[in-house]
Design an enzyme around this catalytic site. Structure first.
Site, PDB file in Angstrom:
ATOM      1  N   ASN A   7      30.163 -13.375 -10.168  1.00 61.72           N
ATOM      2  CA  ASN A   7      30.559 -14.688  -9.676  1.00 61.72           C
ATOM      3  C   ASN A   7      29.327 -15.285  -9.002  1.00 61.72           C
ATOM      4  OD1 ASN A   7      31.614 -16.888  -8.399  1.00 61.72           O
ATOM      5  ND2 ASN A   7      33.305 -15.803  -7.409  1.00 61.72           N
ATOM      6  N   ARG A 101      32.534 -15.732 -13.928  1.00 60.89           N
ATOM      7  CA  ARG A 101      33.389 -16.821 -13.469  1.00 60.89           C
ATOM      8  C   ARG A 101      32.630 -18.136 -13.680  1.00 60.89           C
ATOM      9  NH1 ARG A 101      34.418 -19.130  -7.548  1.00 60.89           N
ATOM     10  NH2 ARG A 101      35.998 -20.623  -8.143  1.00 60.89           N
ATOM     11  N   ARG A 251      36.783 -29.882   3.105  1.00 61.03           N
ATOM     12  CA  ARG A 251      37.094 -30.974   2.164  1.00 61.03           C
ATOM     13  C   ARG A 251      38.401 -31.645   2.568  1.00 61.03           C
ATOM     14  NH1 ARG A 251      36.963 -27.247  -2.911  1.00 61.03           N
ATOM     15  NH2 ARG A 251      36.232 -25.592  -1.549  1.00 61.03           N
ATOM     16  N   GLU A 391      41.074 -12.489  -8.633  1.00 57.91           N
ATOM     17  CA  GLU A 391      40.531 -13.223  -9.776  1.00 57.91           C
ATOM     18  C   GLU A 391      39.597 -12.343 -10.606  1.00 57.91           C
ATOM     19  OE1 GLU A 391      39.937 -15.653  -6.552  1.00 57.91           O
ATOM     20  OE2 GLU A 391      39.895 -17.514  -7.694  1.00 57.91           O
TER      21      GLU A 391
END
Ligand code: ADP
Length: 413
Positions: A7, A101, A251, A391
């Site tokens: 990743n 990923r 965010r 994941e």
């Protein structure tokens, strides 16, 4: 079959090695951080070892390593795996394939794919939609092509699981040309996580996934909530970019679309300043000057009102999105919580689910405080599950499946 999962972020490369056949066992993991500096760090829990300092002996003191680029980082990981200390693999030949990923697969990639030149070009084209995320993945892919020459590599996209979202949900109410010519639509993210969480939930429900309607809540530093019907995503809260939806660490989540224009026109901010404000200084950080929920909860308990407000806003908005997601599914068989906050924070789960008591959802405080798999009472109308995110395992499984099929193909004459 042993699979290396990578990743690659802008300044870090995380890795895990899995034995995928049957057991799905994690054999080793670690990360290189602060790539591009002379103060880089390599953390490795290779082999969950007898000797955790083996990496330090090979490369030098952690925090003082010279790692100029991603290639150097992948090289270090390769050296670690090759070393005699490493009990996870017996040399590089022991690794059957590498899974990467990749954040954005745009409209081009609806599933995981074996990487070839065409796929690399596709990932490059999608980089305009994910300028912070796709380029480091490409650096990792290119480094592996050189370092592990000839090993099959597979790209697993965060957006792929959401390709089943219907047009009525993925289109924005903006001029058609913006979609047709510029690809401006909802793509969704965290797809690999939602796919894993919803499949695990179906197992807990003891139902075939085709017959389930699941609300999957990935609540971490980045957060998104997805409607999963019959194992397929039919809507999600993130959009063209991972800025939309729930309030996040830095965010903002959903905004009135005029706000960035206001910042530019009235406040005379540059496009770059707006970009930075929305990506790095909004969400929890913007509201209370902290982005780590553990810290925020501690400060809120001590009486900090901004922190209390930030937690209130997060719980309220997450609950509102869960409500909308239940409507998108016309009901739901289970709600799943996963990722940093979702899987570890009983307090926040209870706060969010307080808004769902009218649905007959009853939290069992004991089960919730212990982060048990099911945190509702046995007579709750809808069960709520806690599923630790994984994941990397999904990436390893997809890679093994694609590499396995490839190795069974007859050799081209
Ligand atoms: P990322 O999106 O970067 O992968 P994670 O899924 O690791 O992030 O989530 C990080 C968030 O989870 C942080 O806000 C952190 O404070 C929060 N978190 C992790 N553990 C706990 C916990 N035990 N209680 C509350 N929040 C937690």
């Amino acid at each position: 079959m042993k699979i290396l999962v990578l990743n690659c972020g802008s300044s870090s490369v995380k890795y895990k090695v899995y034995e995928v056949d049957g057991v799905n066992q994690e054999l080793a993991s670690g990360m290189v951080e602060r790539i591009g500096t002379k103060n880089a760090d390599l953390k490795c829990s290779c082999c969950f070892a007898h000797d955790p300092r083996c990496a330090a002996r090979m490369f030098g003191e952690p925090g003082k390593l010279d790692v100029p680029d991603h290639r150097a980082a992948v090289n270090m990981i390769c050296d670690l795996l090759k070393s005699d200390h490493c009990t996870a693999v017996k040399g590089i030949d022991d690794i059957a394939g590498i899974g990467h990923r990749v954040v954005h697969g745009g409209e081009e990639f609806a599933e995981s794919v074996l990487i070839d030149d065409e796929v690399i070009e596709g990932i490059e084209r999608c980089a305009r939609l994910a300028p912070l995320h796709n380029p480091p993945a490409l650096l990792g892919i290119r480094a592996c092509a050189e370092i592990f020459s000839g090993k099959p590599q597979v790209a697993v996209f965060d957006t792929a699981f959401h390709r089943s979202i219907p047009e009525k949900a993925y289109r924005y109410g903006i001029p058609d040309v913006l979609y047709r010519q510029h690809g401006i639509r909802k793509y969704g993210f965290h797809g690999t996580s939602h796919r894993y969480a919803s499949h695990e939930a179906a197992k807990l429900l003891k139902k075939p996934i085709e017959h389930t309607r699941i609300v999957s809540c990935h609540l971490g530093n980045g957060s998104s909530i997805t409607a999963v019907q019959g194992g397929k995503s039919i809507d999600t809260t993130m959009g063209l970019t991972p800025l939309a939806g729930v309030i996040m660490g830095t965010r903002p989540g959903d905004l009135d679309p005029f706000i960035p224009l206001f910042m530019i026109k009235e406040m005379k901010m540059s496009v770059q300043e707006v970009d930075e404000a929305l990506n790095k200084r909004s969400g929890f950080e913007g509201i209370c000057n902290h982005h780590d929920v553990r810290e925020i909860e501690e400060l809120a308990r001590a009486g900090d009102e901004d922190c209390q407000l930030a937690l209130d806003m997060f719980a309220y908005r997450a609950a509102r999105f869960i409500g909308g997601t239940v409507m998108a599914l016309s009901g739901c068989d289970a709600i799943v919580f996963t990722a940093g906050i979702g899987q570890n924070d009983p307090y926040m789960r209870a706060r969010i689910l307080k808004y769902a008591t009218h649905m007959g959802i009853k939290i069992d405080p004991e089960r919730n405080s212990r982060n048990e798999r099911m945190i509702t009472t046995d007579d709750s109308e809808v069960p709520v599950f806690v599923i630790p995110a994984n994941e990397e395992l999904v990436i390893a499984r997809d890679t093994a499946a694609i590499v396995g099929v490839r190795s069974k193909k007859p050799a081209v004459a």
